[in-house]
Motif scaffolding. Structure first.
Motif, PDB file in Angstrom:
ATOM      1  N   PRO A  54       0.816  -1.230   0.000  1.00 43.13           N
ATOM      2  CA  PRO A  54       0.000   0.000   0.000  1.00 43.13           C
ATOM      3  C   PRO A  54       0.839   1.265   0.000  1.00 43.13           C
ATOM      4  O   PRO A  54       0.424   2.288  -0.576  1.00 43.13           O
ATOM      5  N   ASP A  55       2.026   1.216   0.619  1.00 42.06           N
ATOM      6  CA  ASP A  55       2.895   2.400   0.579  1.00 42.06           C
ATOM      7  C   ASP A  55       3.303   2.718  -0.857  1.00 42.06           C
ATOM      8  O   ASP A  55       3.327   3.886  -1.268  1.00 42.06           O
ATOM      9  N   MET A  56       3.628   1.694  -1.633  1.00 43.55           N
ATOM     10  CA  MET A  56       4.042   1.933  -3.020  1.00 43.55           C
ATOM     11  C   MET A  56       2.867   2.274  -3.918  1.00 43.55           C
ATOM     12  O   MET A  56       3.035   2.961  -4.931  1.00 43.55           O
ATOM     13  N   LEU A  57       1.674   1.807  -3.549  1.00 43.91           N
ATOM     14  CA  LEU A  57       0.480   2.174  -4.321  1.00 43.91           C
ATOM     15  C   LEU A  57       0.158   3.667  -4.203  1.00 43.91           C
ATOM     16  O   LEU A  57      -0.607   4.199  -5.005  1.00 43.91           O
TER      17      LEU A  57
ATOM     18  N   TYR B  95      -1.125 -14.816  -2.077  1.00 39.70           N
ATOM     19  CA  TYR B  95      -2.414 -14.585  -1.424  1.00 39.70           C
ATOM     20  C   TYR B  95      -2.320 -13.455  -0.397  1.00 39.70           C
ATOM     21  O   TYR B  95      -3.248 -12.645  -0.266  1.00 39.70           O
ATOM     22  N   ALA B  96      -1.206 -13.381   0.322  1.00 37.01           N
ATOM     23  CA  ALA B  96      -1.025 -12.294   1.287  1.00 37.01           C
ATOM     24  C   ALA B  96      -0.913 -10.958   0.567  1.00 37.01           C
ATOM     25  O   ALA B  96      -1.487  -9.948   0.997  1.00 37.01           O
ATOM     26  N   ALA B  97      -0.178 -10.941  -0.544  1.00 34.30           N
ATOM     27  CA  ALA B  97      -0.039  -9.708  -1.319  1.00 34.30           C
ATOM     28  C   ALA B  97      -1.387  -9.225  -1.832  1.00 34.30           C
ATOM     29  O   ALA B  97      -1.661  -8.020  -1.871  1.00 34.30           O
ATOM     30  N   LYS B  98      -2.234 -10.159  -2.227  1.00 34.51           N
ATOM     31  CA  LYS B  98      -3.585  -9.819  -2.672  1.00 34.51           C
ATOM     32  C   LYS B  98      -4.340  -9.075  -1.568  1.00 34.51           C
ATOM     33  O   LYS B  98      -5.004  -8.062  -1.821  1.00 34.51           O
ATOM     34  N   ALA B  99      -4.204  -9.557  -0.347  1.00 29.81           N
ATOM     35  CA  ALA B  99      -4.901  -8.938   0.777  1.00 29.81           C
ATOM     36  C   ALA B  99      -4.422  -7.512   1.026  1.00 29.81           C
ATOM     37  O   ALA B  99      -5.170  -6.680   1.553  1.00 29.81           O
TER      38      ALA B  99
END
Length: 259
Positions: free
Chosen positions: A170-173, A209-213
């Motif tokens: 989320p920081d990079m998003l 799957y964790a990255a998706k979350a």
């Protein structure tokens, strides 16, 4: 919601036969699952642990092989560059120029990649936070890059190990709209195999799957029909036949959320 992309292929170009085997499967998955998928393979692994490790066929021959894959299977192609002079010739073949994590602060490399007009995928260094990546992105954008992606691949954690802080996604998003999770390099144990990089591929699916979350908008998998015989990153590459199951779960979650 941004449609996820997938990047997959062998770590290094070992042979044309290997590239064709992988490309055929990726092409099938693209049609079967209606996904956007990029073919990835490196023509030169310039950052191997040992001087004696296999590096690949080199730029000239490697680009010829990637061009054949692109033309025959109609897959967009991504590969790494390590030197500024490589950017222009690689851009003639590849749709995405990837900046390796160790080199993500190399100004001349970022500028050269940006000037090609191709998408630039910058892998986050193992020693930087997600927020730190605003500076490599800034270099690329100010140099003319029209589209920049960022890729998470873990951080150094003591010796011979990596740990993933998923808050980096989320920081990079906040910096770019496309953040990719490198699900295979993030399970590496750098230099942990007596002159080679070791790792543990059993954790690859859960990395995805964790990255998706955490909101990842893309997933990177190095795949091989027989990973243990791979000439680079053998311990981390995913079995090619396992890729479909992981992708199906990732896109099913997307569909469920849209419903």
């Amino acid at each position: 919601m941004t449609k996820p992309i997938f990047i997959a292929g062998p770590c290094v170009i070992e042979s044309m036969e290997l590239l064709q085997t992988v490309a055929e499967e990726l092409s099938r998955l693209r049609e079967t699952l209606d996904i956007d998928i990029y073919f990835k393979a490196s023509f030169d692994k310039a950052n191997r642990t040992s001087l004696h490790s296999f590096r690949g066929p080199g730029m000239e021959k490697g680009l010829q092989m990637l061009q054949q894959i692109k033309e025959h299977y109609h897959l967009p192609v991504l590969t790494d560059i390590h030197e500024s002079y490589q950017a222009a010739p690689v851009a003639e073949v590849c749709d995405v120029l990837q900046i390796p994590a160790f080199l993500c602060r190399q100004t001349d490399l970022l500028v050269a990649a940006a000037k090609t007009g191709r998408i630039v995928n910058i892998k986050k260094a193992q020693f930087l936070s997600g927020k730190d990546m605003r500076y490599p992105v800034g270099k690329a954008v100010e140099s003319g890059a029209k589209e920049v992606w960022l890729t998470e691949r873990g951080n150094c954690f003591g010796y011979n190990n990596l740990v993933v802080d998923f808050r980096n996604i989320p920081d990079m998003l906040e910096i770019v709209p496309r953040v990719i999770m490198d699900c295979t390099h993030s399970v590496q144990r750098p230099g942990g195999g007596q002159g080679i990089t070791s790792g543990d591929r059993r954790f690859v699916p859960n990395m995805a799957y964790a990255a998706k979350a955490f909101g990842a908008t893309g997933y990177f998998f190095e795949v091989h029909p027989d990973p243990d015989k791979g000439l680079s990153d053998a311990a981390n590459m995913l079995q090619l036949n396992d890729l479909e199951t992981i992708i199906r779960r990732l896109i099913k979650e997307d569909t469920d959320e849209r419903d």
